[in-house]
Write an enzyme that holds these catalytic residues in place. Structure first.
Site, PDB file in Angstrom:
ATOM      1  N   LYS B 211      31.899 -21.939 -13.059  1.00 46.27           N
ATOM      2  CA  LYS B 211      31.654 -22.708 -11.866  1.00 46.27           C
ATOM      3  C   LYS B 211      30.337 -22.204 -11.299  1.00 46.27           C
ATOM      4  CE  LYS B 211      33.570 -24.343  -7.396  1.00 46.27           C
ATOM      5  NZ  LYS B 211      34.891 -24.435  -6.544  1.00 46.27           N
ATOM      6  N   GLU B 217      31.711 -12.053 -17.418  1.00 51.70           N
ATOM      7  CA  GLU B 217      32.593 -11.923 -18.761  1.00 51.70           C
ATOM      8  C   GLU B 217      32.053 -13.300 -19.557  1.00 51.70           C
ATOM      9  OE1 GLU B 217      33.956 -11.928 -15.755  1.00 51.70           O
ATOM     10  OE2 GLU B 217      35.557 -10.786 -15.630  1.00 51.70           O
ATOM     11  N   GLY B 272      38.418 -23.825  -9.562  1.00 51.46           N
ATOM     12  CA  GLY B 272      38.481 -23.576 -10.965  1.00 51.46           C
ATOM     13  C   GLY B 272      40.118 -24.000 -11.719  1.00 51.46           C
ATOM     14  N   ARG B 273      40.918 -23.485 -11.056  1.00 48.42           N
ATOM     15  CA  ARG B 273      42.229 -23.534 -11.595  1.00 48.42           C
ATOM     16  C   ARG B 273      42.779 -25.075 -11.169  1.00 48.42           C
ATOM     17  NH1 ARG B 273      42.174 -20.159  -7.130  1.00 48.42           N
ATOM     18  NH2 ARG B 273      42.997 -20.805  -5.158  1.00 48.42           N
ATOM     19  N   GLU B 358      47.434 -17.490  -8.188  1.00 41.67           N
ATOM     20  CA  GLU B 358      45.999 -17.455  -7.572  1.00 41.67           C
ATOM     21  C   GLU B 358      46.062 -18.207  -6.229  1.00 41.67           C
ATOM     22  OE1 GLU B 358      42.340 -16.388  -9.902  1.00 41.67           O
ATOM     23  OE2 GLU B 358      41.856 -18.464  -9.485  1.00 41.67           O
ATOM     24  N   HIS B 389      66.184 -14.956 -27.062  1.00 41.00           N
ATOM     25  CA  HIS B 389      66.083 -13.848 -27.820  1.00 41.00           C
ATOM     26  C   HIS B 389      65.447 -12.625 -27.387  1.00 41.00           C
ATOM     27  CE1 HIS B 389      68.407 -15.793 -31.249  1.00 41.00           C
ATOM     28  NE2 HIS B 389      67.937 -16.815 -30.441  1.00 41.00           N
ATOM     29  N   LYS B 520      35.651  -6.879  -8.268  1.00 38.68           N
ATOM     30  CA  LYS B 520      34.214  -7.078  -8.735  1.00 38.68           C
ATOM     31  C   LYS B 520      33.378  -6.045  -7.825  1.00 38.68           C
ATOM     32  CE  LYS B 520      34.337 -12.056  -9.904  1.00 38.68           C
ATOM     33  NZ  LYS B 520      34.037 -13.388  -9.301  1.00 38.68           N
TER      34      LYS B 520
END
Lengths: 530, 530
Positions: B211, B217, B272-273, B358, B389, B520
């Site tokens: 964005k 990263e 973003g999400r 978030e 399981h 950050k």
């Protein structure tokens, strides 16, 4: 073992811890101002793994009380009983001997010679078969060498070898063709189809893994995959060339046509979630080679030795277990987050999730009475840095208090020119998150910061709540010096023993799983009536 | 909007619910004996999705009080404000308009013509580019057609398109070569290397999604991937042929050399999400084709219409939100388990985990005051049957109370001869688990059962605790009639709106994420001092 407590509530250390938990405690920001002395005291190394627990919310007096708890709960005696092969799985009247699976091949452990002989025989068979596959001498119905192995299993027959195959994927050299290993667990048709559609039946081997060889999901997938083999031209009487069974019930697999020479055994004293060390590790041995598989076992053995011999105060699994109990029972934190910062460990959290939650998700003491105390936490999480861009928001600012295990790797072995840059970003972020979670940033500090950035008084006051962080989130960092078979084996054993120690203190049976029963019973009823 | 509450604690319905929660309640086993009338009343369908909420722990009087809560919290007015483009993201002073991204191309919604024009222009560009790739007219530095797309992005720039690409993987016909889409999010070197090593640089396109286009990263991975391109022979001045940017900051991507004609835009009013509907969906549009991508948008639009028009009592997202609030705030359940029983939905839980945690992992009301109440739950889980399981043991018998969303698919479209058998196993298990969790099995019933199986009195009494189940675990089942682009779009929109409604009632801002900031900041400080 009759002198063991049935509830830790009766142990003096438990009461002491309850009192300590009620007393006012320092915020981690203050605690950490002690600096490197605290870090040194709370950092311990074993088998290539360093635990830095300095960000746990424990003072020296709490540490002492936790050690007293371990002593009073006879953790050492219970550990020795496990290694000796006592039937500590009381509800199923069995020993719990996954530690024997990684025992020294040259020296018989406390489990005795019979177990030792069985283990070494099957291990040799597994390694031999993996070698034969690599050499191209295992062939299908049309005489072609096998190139693809599909492991069909679910739960413990899937998560362990799959997790380790991912974690050690760098050992499968892409330049050498080798054998590709695929995993199918879910009985949803897509899961099987999406793997099979890319394969050549003449060169595909099915490894069917099931302790009882009656697991409905696995048998459904196995039957469907066999149908695919015959539809692809494999004569029915040649099917055996494409089938391997891994089971503790060879009579059952034989009944279904699995050839004895391709049946690899483990035993009722190996729980599914502790079985990656057994013949169930065959797909892993195929993926990384027998030598690496043996190194994986050796790493676990190193951790076993540490667990059996290190003083409780420096004992990694004991320390992790005690911090977990402090967080769960005294600070009332219901969940445990596990965040590896190495992408090859992508399945490590789901693996531990199963191991921990299926073991300690119990509400009944060994003697059958209801636990008056909380037991195993909800284990969740996934890869670090990714998490920072997802659920970490809630960890920092939500209405939960979540203890975190960070897992990092100190060295970097990826052959990428900028690998060191990548590695720097990853480990810097790991450290920064652990620090940020511990320290937080107060409302007033945040307000001052916003004022300095040019906001008006009114704006800064309105925004301070949105941009402050309570901190005081406990975490541990586990540093692996490398991500290789030995360290991975040690890491898995570390979590196994952590789970053991917690169960020993809570006095629950970590080795049964009656909770899977009711769903099966109701499914059968529904099947009959539908 | 000034008449809105700042804390739901002040709403009469909240107090009423608190009173109701304290009153004795029936066990779900009794509640469900009401039979099909209850199921009918609590089952609602929209956009191909049926919600069966009959196993939630709500009585008719609680249902009414929950609806009152939604009314008193002005959920309808808040919803209309979002669709109208009011700046409901108050801490960042922005509208929240992901709904406009899937608006009807032929009719402008309440967001107005400017937004509509922007959205439709970029959507057309995305679809055109996906078509050009499929047609083989997009070429690399040596003139070869692009065959592989690597999406480099993290969090919202990764989870949405990756989740949907998996869920709709059956639409990528393996018989037609097409374009392969790969996703790299983690900056760990292995994550990038393990993808690149299998690719031909001359035929590989990097789609860099961020964005702000400052995400450390993503830029680390992008720089390293560009280095791989040049090391593989791509002349520096030809790099643009291999680069696509998706961003809300085109000035920033231009500065880094990304060509304008290969830059796809979204806007600061898309979180973003919530961005899979925007140009960030490009990798998905490439993977499944533009027509399917538009069907995905249309499915979400169907759910939007339902959300905007259905009465609250039959409104799927509103109902899910209210049950979630009942479980979280009144039954004190801190987590929410999401378990899809269709293996293509393998990434759905991590996707919702990000979206929900978030968004609602906040402890501050919109006005800046601390919430006195609990907000967003910890969302966790993963594929069904696999979970049975693994961690289901703890759900059945641990010391937690965990509400569950089961997600099932009614039809089966995998081309495997035994697909119907697979499908039967899967859906039978889904139903059986929901039932078992609700009903449980009492200590006395268990004891009787064990006696009948031949155990002695003493044995049966000792074992009953280990083999009984408290039950009373609330769950909902979401049935998709098919797993296709439309239903998937509707399912995602359903969860988006559930999150919206909860935030509207809690009066928190679901659309900022200040919690990512502190990590950050501390990372930058550490970088400077190291």
């Amino acid at each position: 073992m009759t002198d063991l407590h049935t509830s830790p509530l009766n142990l003096p250390a438990w009461s002491q811890l309850a009192t300590l938990a009620k007393a006012p405690q320092q915020h981690l920001l203050e605690v950490l101002s002690e600096g490197s002395l605290r870090t040194q005291r709370m950092t311990h190394t074993a088998a290539g793994i360093t635990l830095d627990a300095s960000r746990q919310r424990v003072s020296p007096i709490i540490e002492t009380a936790l050690l007293d708890l371990a002593e009073q709960a006879s953790v050492g005696a219970q550990r020795d009983a496990m290694f000796r092969g006592d039937a500590i799985n009381l509800t199923e009247d069995r020993p719990v001997l996954h530690v024997a699976l990684r025992g020294d091949p040259m020296h018989t452990g406390p489990w005795g010679t019979d177990v030792q002989a069985d283990v070494q025989r099957e291990l040799a068979r597994v390694c031999d078969f993996a070698e034969a596959l690599a050499a191209g001498t295992v062939t299908g119905y049309a005489g072609d060498a096998i190139t693809d192995v599909v492991n069909i299993g679910i739960g413990g027959s899937d998560l362990g070898p799959r997790m380790a195959s991912d974690a050690l994927a760098h050992l499968a050299d892409p330049a050498v063709p080798g054998i590709r290993v695929h995993y199918v667990s879910n009985p949803d048709a897509w899961a099987l189809w999406s793997v099979l559609r890319g394969l050549d039946a003449r060169r595909t081997l099915l490894v069917v893994s099931s302790k009882t060889f009656t697991t409905q999901e696995t048998l459904t997938n196995a039957a469907s995959a066999q149908r695919w083999l015959t539809d692809s031209g494999c004569p029915t009487d040649q099917l055996g060339k494409h089938l391997v069974a891994i089971t503790a019930s060879p009579a059952q697999s034989a009944k279904l046509g699995y050839p004895a020479e391709r049946t690899f055994l483990f035993w009722d004293w190996v729980g599914g979630r502790y079985s990656v060390w057994s013949a169930l590790g065959l797909p892993l041995a195929i993926a990384i080679g027998p030598q690496n598989f043996r190194a994986f076992l050796a790493g676990a053995r190193e951790m076993d030795e540490h667990f059996c011999t290190a003083p409780l105060a420096q004992n990694l699994p004991v320390q992790m277990a005690l911090h977990g109990i402090w967080n769960r029972n005294f600070l009332q934190m219901p969940t445990q987050l596990i965040v590896p910062y190495a992408s090859r460990l992508v399945r490590f959290t789901p693996f531990v999730q199963q191991m921990d939650m299926e073991s300690n998700g119990k509400r009944t003491h060994i003697d059958g009475s209801a636990t008056g105390i909380d037991t195993g936490p909800i284990v969740w999480g996934g890869l670090g840095i990714d998490g920072q861009h997802a659920y970490f928001q809630l960890i920092h600012q939500g209405r939960h208090s979540v203890p975190v295990d960070f897992i990092g790797v100190q060295s970097e072995d990826t052959p990428l020119p900028l690998a060191a840059t990548h590695h720097g970003v990853v480990n810097l972020n790991l450290r920064a998150q652990a620090q940020a979670m511990a320290e937080g940033r107060s409302l007033e500090d945040t307000r001052q910061l916003l004022l300095k950035s040019g906001m008006s008084e009114a704006q800064a006051t309105a925004m301070a709540g949105h941009r402050s962080f309570e901190g005081n989130i406990p975490s541990s960092i586990l540093w692996l010096d490398r991500l290789d078979p030995q360290r991975l084996g040690a890491l898995v054993a570390l979590y196994e023993h952590k789970v053991f120690v917690q169960a020993a203190i809570w006095r629950i049976n970590a080795y049964d799983q009656w909770g899977v029963e009711l769903g099966k019973t109701i499914a059968k009823q529904m099947e009959k009536t539908s």
